[in-house]
Design an enzyme around this catalytic site. Structure first.
Site, PDB file in Angstrom:
ATOM      1  N   ARG A   1       0.878  -1.176   0.000  1.00 28.97           N
ATOM      2  CA  ARG A   1       0.000   0.000   0.000  1.00 28.97           C
ATOM      3  C   ARG A   1       0.915   1.226   0.000  1.00 28.97           C
ATOM      4  O   ARG A   1       2.030   1.165   0.529  1.00 28.97           O
ATOM      5  CB  ARG A   1      -0.865   0.047   1.269  1.00 28.97           C
ATOM      6  CG  ARG A   1      -1.801  -1.130   1.430  1.00 28.97           C
ATOM      7  CD  ARG A   1      -2.568  -1.024   2.754  1.00 28.97           C
ATOM      8  NE  ARG A   1      -3.537  -2.116   2.918  1.00 28.97           N
ATOM      9  CZ  ARG A   1      -3.346  -3.195   3.658  1.00 28.97           C
ATOM     10  NH1 ARG A   1      -2.213  -3.363   4.321  1.00 28.97           N
ATOM     11  NH2 ARG A   1      -4.288  -4.120   3.746  1.00 28.97           N
TER      12      ARG A   1
ATOM     13  N   LYS B   1      -2.254  -1.933   7.810  1.00 23.86           N
ATOM     14  CA  LYS B   1      -3.415  -1.308   8.473  1.00 23.86           C
ATOM     15  C   LYS B   1      -3.487  -1.760   9.916  1.00 23.86           C
ATOM     16  O   LYS B   1      -3.223  -2.920  10.225  1.00 23.86           O
ATOM     17  CB  LYS B   1      -4.707  -1.736   7.757  1.00 23.86           C
ATOM     18  CG  LYS B   1      -4.929  -1.007   6.448  1.00 23.86           C
ATOM     19  CD  LYS B   1      -6.302  -1.345   5.907  1.00 23.86           C
ATOM     20  CE  LYS B   1      -6.607  -0.516   4.678  1.00 23.86           C
ATOM     21  NZ  LYS B   1      -7.904  -0.856   4.103  1.00 23.86           N
TER      22      LYS B   1
ATOM     23  N   HIS C   1      -2.007   2.386  -5.885  1.00 24.27           N
ATOM     24  CA  HIS C   1      -2.705   1.120  -5.629  1.00 24.27           C
ATOM     25  C   HIS C   1      -2.712   0.220  -6.861  1.00 24.27           C
ATOM     26  O   HIS C   1      -2.778  -1.012  -6.744  1.00 24.27           O
ATOM     27  CB  HIS C   1      -4.145   1.389  -5.166  1.00 24.27           C
ATOM     28  CG  HIS C   1      -4.801   0.183  -4.582  1.00 24.27           C
ATOM     29  ND1 HIS C   1      -4.591  -0.214  -3.282  1.00 24.27           N
ATOM     30  CD2 HIS C   1      -5.605  -0.765  -5.137  1.00 24.27           C
ATOM     31  CE1 HIS C   1      -5.264  -1.330  -3.057  1.00 24.27           C
ATOM     32  NE2 HIS C   1      -5.890  -1.683  -4.158  1.00 24.27           N
TER      33      HIS C   1
ATOM     34  N   ARG D   1      -0.014  -2.322  -6.656  1.00 28.21           N
ATOM     35  CA  ARG D   1      -0.334  -3.409  -5.711  1.00 28.21           C
ATOM     36  C   ARG D   1      -1.319  -4.384  -6.352  1.00 28.21           C
ATOM     37  O   ARG D   1      -1.168  -5.598  -6.275  1.00 28.21           O
ATOM     38  CB  ARG D   1      -0.954  -2.759  -4.457  1.00 28.21           C
ATOM     39  CG  ARG D   1      -1.472  -3.713  -3.394  1.00 28.21           C
ATOM     40  CD  ARG D   1      -1.836  -2.865  -2.174  1.00 28.21           C
ATOM     41  NE  ARG D   1      -2.754  -3.514  -1.230  1.00 28.21           N
ATOM     42  CZ  ARG D   1      -2.377  -4.311  -0.245  1.00 28.21           C
ATOM     43  NH1 ARG D   1      -1.103  -4.628  -0.077  1.00 28.21           N
ATOM     44  NH2 ARG D   1      -3.270  -4.811   0.588  1.00 28.21           N
TER      45      ARG D   1
ATOM     46  N   HIS E   1      -3.967  -8.945   3.706  1.00 28.26           N
ATOM     47  CA  HIS E   1      -5.426  -8.856   3.811  1.00 28.26           C
ATOM     48  C   HIS E   1      -5.889  -9.610   5.047  1.00 28.26           C
ATOM     49  O   HIS E   1      -5.475 -10.735   5.272  1.00 28.26           O
ATOM     50  CB  HIS E   1      -6.093  -9.499   2.578  1.00 28.26           C
ATOM     51  CG  HIS E   1      -6.053  -8.636   1.358  1.00 28.26           C
ATOM     52  ND1 HIS E   1      -6.151  -9.140   0.082  1.00 28.26           N
ATOM     53  CD2 HIS E   1      -5.939  -7.299   1.221  1.00 28.26           C
ATOM     54  CE1 HIS E   1      -6.094  -8.135  -0.785  1.00 28.26           C
ATOM     55  NE2 HIS E   1      -5.957  -7.024  -0.116  1.00 28.26           N
TER      56      HIS E   1
ATOM     57  N   TYR F   1      -9.566 -10.421  -6.612  1.00 28.39           N
ATOM     58  CA  TYR F   1      -8.640 -10.531  -7.745  1.00 28.39           C
ATOM     59  C   TYR F   1      -8.979 -11.707  -8.656  1.00 28.39           C
ATOM     60  O   TYR F   1      -8.635 -11.709  -9.825  1.00 28.39           O
ATOM     61  CB  TYR F   1      -7.196 -10.670  -7.244  1.00 28.39           C
ATOM     62  CG  TYR F   1      -6.745  -9.432  -6.524  1.00 28.39           C
ATOM     63  CD1 TYR F   1      -6.514  -8.262  -7.219  1.00 28.39           C
ATOM     64  CD2 TYR F   1      -6.591  -9.414  -5.146  1.00 28.39           C
ATOM     65  CE1 TYR F   1      -6.125  -7.110  -6.560  1.00 28.39           C
ATOM     66  CE2 TYR F   1      -6.214  -8.268  -4.475  1.00 28.39           C
ATOM     67  CZ  TYR F   1      -5.983  -7.119  -5.199  1.00 28.39           C
ATOM     68  OH  TYR F   1      -5.616  -5.975  -4.551  1.00 28.39           O
TER      69      TYR F   1
END
Length: 300
Positions: free
Chosen positions: A150, A174, A246, A249, A272, A281
């Site tokens: 990210r 995150k 992004h 990524r 994730h 994806y």
């Protein structure tokens, strides 16, 4: 009246931080939707408090503000407000959520544009390496793509997070969750060139001694700066796609998938929380799934 809103927003931000453990970026994006509503009420002299405001006032706000926005942005505002009022219901300030009856516009799960491997090469080849920033930008884009980071993870990368002998970098994602991501030799090479030939000769500001990628003033880069660098490179090569940090990524995940990496590994590398995020994806590449079934299905 504005004071009541500001107080409620402050409480909500604390709740997001402490109870939900959200990052600063997530909290500010949740807050933005509520701030838009507060501004709207002030401008239009509507004296409704967070507790008394009803569906009609919210509906009017969404109509006035959202008529200039696309479905995705409308949906974003509605879900941001719904979350805020859910918090007020949860804390017993309100009995109902005024957004309960407000429908979000239907949007497909639109995937961001993906770059092909040759487009990534073209973008990176367009970097002017005769400038110190050029060497830094090449190392940054190679890291963004090569490790699927990210943009916030890229700009926060520390020299002490590089474990090149072991072939990993430590990434803080995150919610301050840390993960180790493999880094290939070619990406290591570009980071080492930048470190030894450019970064070593810079005057570094206090507090940024360990920050890997620095701006020309010797401080940490901003997210906006990385966006700008990428936009300018896209213009330079005449790329018609809408791209951002992004996109690199996203392209990393897509290319890994196309080359038969399994979803669980991609999930770990991207950091994730949930495999369902990674599964987005897969929608990209049904052909890949067909091949997997043909290859591995016991009844073939």
């Amino acid at each position: 009246m504005a004071m009541k809103w500001r107080n409620a927003l402050k409480d909500y931000q604390l709740y997001l931080q402490i109870e939900r453990g959200l990052s600063k970026n997530s909290i500010s994006s949740y807050s933005l939707d509520v701030e838009k509503l507060i501004d709207y009420l002030e401008v239009n002299n509507i004296s409704a408090s967070p507790i008394s405001i009803n569906s009609e006032a919210i509906q009017q706000f969404i109509y006035d503000v959202a008529k200039n926005l696309n479905a995705r942005s409308q949906s974003r505002i509605i879900s941001g407000l719904r979350s805020f009022f859910n918090y007020l219901v949860f804390e017993d300030y309100r009995k109902d959520n005024p957004l309960e009856l407000i429908e979000s516009p239907k949007i497909g799960r639109k995937l961001p544009d993906t770059l092909s491997e040759s487009e990534i090469d073209q973008l990176i080849n367009a970097i002017d390496l005769s400038t110190p920033e050029g060497e830094r930008n090449r190392a940054m884009l190679e890291t963004l793509y090569g490790c699927g980071l990210r943009v916030s993870e890229l700009i926060n990368l520390k020299i002490s997070d590089l474990f090149f002998d072991e072939g990993f970098i430590k990434v803080t994602g995150k919610g301050d969750k840390q993960r180790f991501v493999p880094i290939v030799k070619v990406t290591q090479k570009y980071i080492n060139i930048y470190k030894s030939e450019i970064r070593n000769h810079m005057i570094i500001q206090d507090g940024y001694e360990d920050t890997l990628f620095l701006n020309r003033r010797g401080k940490q880069l901003t997210r906006a700066m990385v966006f700008t660098i990428i936009k300018q490179l896209a213009e330079k090569i005449g790329l018609k796609k809408s791209i951002s940090p992004h996109t690199f990524r996203h392209s990393f995940a897509t290319h890994m998938l196309q080359n038969n990496a399994d979803l669980r590994s991609i999930q770990l590398m991207l950091g994730h929380e949930s495999i369902t995020t990674t599964e987005i994806y897969v929608h990209l590449d049904r052909g890949h799934l067909t091949k997997v079934v043909e290859k591995y299905h016991p009844r073939k």
